[in-house]
Design an enzyme around this catalytic site. Structure first.
Site, PDB file in Angstrom:
ATOM      1  N   SER A 104     -11.888  63.730 -28.918  1.00  0.00           N
ATOM      2  CA  SER A 104     -11.023  64.583 -28.101  1.00  0.00           C
ATOM      3  C   SER A 104     -11.846  65.459 -27.155  1.00  0.00           C
ATOM      4  O   SER A 104     -12.638  64.948 -26.385  1.00  0.00           O
ATOM      5  CB  SER A 104     -10.131  65.412 -29.022  1.00  0.00           C
ATOM      6  OG  SER A 104      -9.106  66.029 -28.277  1.00  0.00           O
ATOM      7  N   ASP A 247      -8.956  66.357 -20.756  1.00  0.00           N
ATOM      8  CA  ASP A 247     -10.071  66.240 -21.696  1.00  0.00           C
ATOM      9  C   ASP A 247     -10.380  64.741 -21.852  1.00  0.00           C
ATOM     10  O   ASP A 247      -9.668  63.897 -21.297  1.00  0.00           O
ATOM     11  CB  ASP A 247      -9.737  66.954 -23.019  1.00  0.00           C
ATOM     12  CG  ASP A 247      -8.725  66.213 -23.852  1.00  0.00           C
ATOM     13  OD1 ASP A 247      -7.885  65.497 -23.280  1.00  0.00           O
ATOM     14  OD2 ASP A 247      -8.757  66.350 -25.092  1.00  0.00           O
ATOM     15  N   ASP A 249      -9.938  62.428 -24.046  1.00  0.00           N
ATOM     16  CA  ASP A 249      -8.963  61.459 -24.564  1.00  0.00           C
ATOM     17  C   ASP A 249      -7.559  61.699 -24.011  1.00  0.00           C
ATOM     18  O   ASP A 249      -6.583  61.108 -24.488  1.00  0.00           O
ATOM     19  CB  ASP A 249      -8.979  61.379 -26.096  1.00  0.00           C
ATOM     20  CG  ASP A 249      -8.325  62.566 -26.746  1.00  0.00           C
ATOM     21  OD1 ASP A 249      -8.430  63.679 -26.194  1.00  0.00           O
ATOM     22  OD2 ASP A 249      -7.693  62.393 -27.802  1.00  0.00           O
ATOM     23  N   ASP A 251      -5.139  63.987 -23.763  1.00  0.00           N
ATOM     24  CA  ASP A 251      -3.916  64.571 -24.328  1.00  0.00           C
ATOM     25  C   ASP A 251      -3.726  66.016 -23.886  1.00  0.00           C
ATOM     26  O   ASP A 251      -2.703  66.618 -24.181  1.00  0.00           O
ATOM     27  CB  ASP A 251      -3.872  64.446 -25.860  1.00  0.00           C
ATOM     28  CG  ASP A 251      -5.071  65.049 -26.534  1.00  0.00           C
ATOM     29  OD1 ASP A 251      -5.983  65.533 -25.834  1.00  0.00           O
ATOM     30  OD2 ASP A 251      -5.114  65.037 -27.776  1.00  0.00           O
TER      31      ASP A 251
HETATM   32 MG    MG Z   1      -7.857  65.578 -26.708  1.00  0.00          MG
END
Ligand code: MG
Length: 456
Positions: A104, A247, A249, A251
């Site tokens: 993440s 970010d 990943d 989300d």
């Molecule tokens: Mg993330």
């Protein structure tokens, strides 16, 4: 058994520094346990596997794929993809689960596995325990004739985009007609696989940096305001209407206003919720540490704001039970149940552009209309007595405050528009204290008042 002393194991994932605790052996063991759990649970034996762009990603991705095959799972490989895209693929393909190889927003030296259940949501506490039980004994492996196969799925991002475009209150023509000029920073994460296509379909003119999906993050990857200097400069240089940052990943989404100022990630959920509530009034869910900006948005719309314990899955589960309209976290994580019950930056971006299109206002004036709060975060030494007794004492010391004991202690003074949240760190002998008020002095003063009131 694995040495977990240098790993961070949570209900929905396992995380560590590459080569210092996190190795292919660790990833393979957790992936095999997850595969055995998913196969037993079903439906079927398919597991979706995707990763963010981290340098260590290909190595761990191969280890996870092999481990899944070894327990008889058929791997559906979506390659480099946003975590929400992996989650949606699980749901779309009727898989038994999914694994995302991603740390993440964590710095470049980290990587992790995140565990996804058949609904496309992360595993919750009970599911995580059931999964980890497979780590205790011998993981049931497949014989040579029962090994799983691997197929690739090239369409996961496209399906994700189509799902966003069919959100009932996204008016594609209205957004396209505005021809927004957007500056974009994907931090060389997985965002490069989806954001250019999303913005192109929305008729935006895009000036982008860090679209390469090679994981060589040129800045700290967490999209907090102080990490977005390059994007702020890009907005100013190009005269863009808005800047978007994700970010690795994809989300979490952060926003930069047209005058080149990162407005702070708290505004993403507040503004996205403002848009959703214009079309569909209903309950809003967030966690106990999210800004009061969202209380104000909910209050103006005449809808309840419900707070859940910290942790994305806790917010998502509460959204289910409350049949919430929108929800998420103050860190830029927006959850829209129309698409799925997980944080999704492309969804957030579409909602924000829709808000700009239908209000005709700029981002800064929309943010100004919400007002401003200041959050101060501190760590204090963990008191020697049990925390429950500490929370009791604090709640008694401030009887005029509303006390919420779902996750640590949250004290709030709604009339004075301020709150404090105390919760223990999972990794250090400290208690985190977060306070929010209308001025920095007031928030800092609240931290000090609590610190003084804490029993030793
Ligand atoms: Mg993330």
């Amino acid at each position: 058994m694995i040495d977990t002393s240098r790993l961070m194991v949570s209900v929905s994932g396992v995380r560590g520094r590459v080569g210092e605790g996190l190795t292919p052996e660790v990833i393979a063991t957790f992936a095999a346990a997850f595969g055995a759990y998913a196969r037993q649970r079903g439906p079927g034996n398919k597991v979706v596997l995707g990763r963010d762009s981290r340098v260590s990603g290909p190595m761990f991705h191969r280890a996870a794929a092999a481990a899944l095959q070894s327990v008889g799972c058929d791997v559906i490989d979506v390659g480099i993809a946003p975590t929400p895209t992996v989650q949606l693929a699980v749901e779309d393909l009727g898989a038994a689960g999914g694994l995302a190889v991603t740390a993440s927003h964590n710095p470049i030296e980290w990587n992790a596995l995140k565990f996804i259940g058949p609904t496309g949501m992360f595993l919750d506490g009970d599911e995580g325990r059931e999964m980890r039980a497979f780590l205790e004994g011998e993981i049931p492996r497949a014989t040579w004739d029962q090994l799983g196969g691997v197929t690739t799925d090239e369409d996961a991002v496209e399906r994700h985009l189509q799902r966003i475009f069919s959100i009932p209150f996204i008016d594609l023509d209205a957004i396209r007609a505005r021809k927004f000029h957007v500056a974009l920073d994907c931090v060389r994460g997985a965002g490069g696989t989806i954001f250019p296509r999303l913005l192109d379909e929305l008729g935006c003119r895009v000036d982008a940096i860090n679209l390469e999906t090679d994981g060589r993050f040129p800045r700290e990857p967490e999209p907090v305001a102080e990490n977005l200097k390059e994007l702020e400069a890009l907005v100013r240089r190009t005269g863009a209407d808005i800047g978007l940052a994700t970010d690795p990943d994809v989300d979490r989404l952060s926003l930069v206003s047209g005058d080149g100022r990162a407005i702070g990630e708290d505004y993403t959920l507040a503004l996205a919720s403002m848009l959703v509530l214009r079309h569909r009034p209903g309950a809003v869910v967030t966690n106990l540490s999210t800004s009061r900006l969202l209380d104000d948005v909910a209050e103006k719309a005449g809808v309840p704001l419900v707070r859940a314990p910290v942790g994305e899955i806790n917010v998502a589960r509460r959204m289910q039970s409350e049949s919430a309209t929108v929800g998420g976290e103050g860190n830029g994580g927006v959850i829209l149940p129309d698409v799925h019950l997980t944080r999704d930056a492309p969804v957030a971006a579409a909602l924000i552009l829709q808000l700009l299109a239908e209000t005709g206002q700029g981002l800064q004036s929309l943010a100004d209309s919400l007002g401003r709060y200041e959050i101060v975060k501190e760590k204090v030494a963990r008191p020697s007595q049990p925390l429950d007794a500490v929370y009791d004492a604090l709640a008694a010391r401030f009887p005029e405050a509303d006390a919420d004991r779902q996750d640590g202690l949250r004290l709030s003074w709604p009339a004075e528009k301020k709150w404090a949240h105390l919760r223990p760190s999972g990794t250090e002998p400290i208690v985190r204290v977060i306070c929010e008020a209308q001025t920095r002095d007031e928030a800092a003063g609240l931290v000090e008042t609590l610190r003084a009131a804490l029993p030793v």
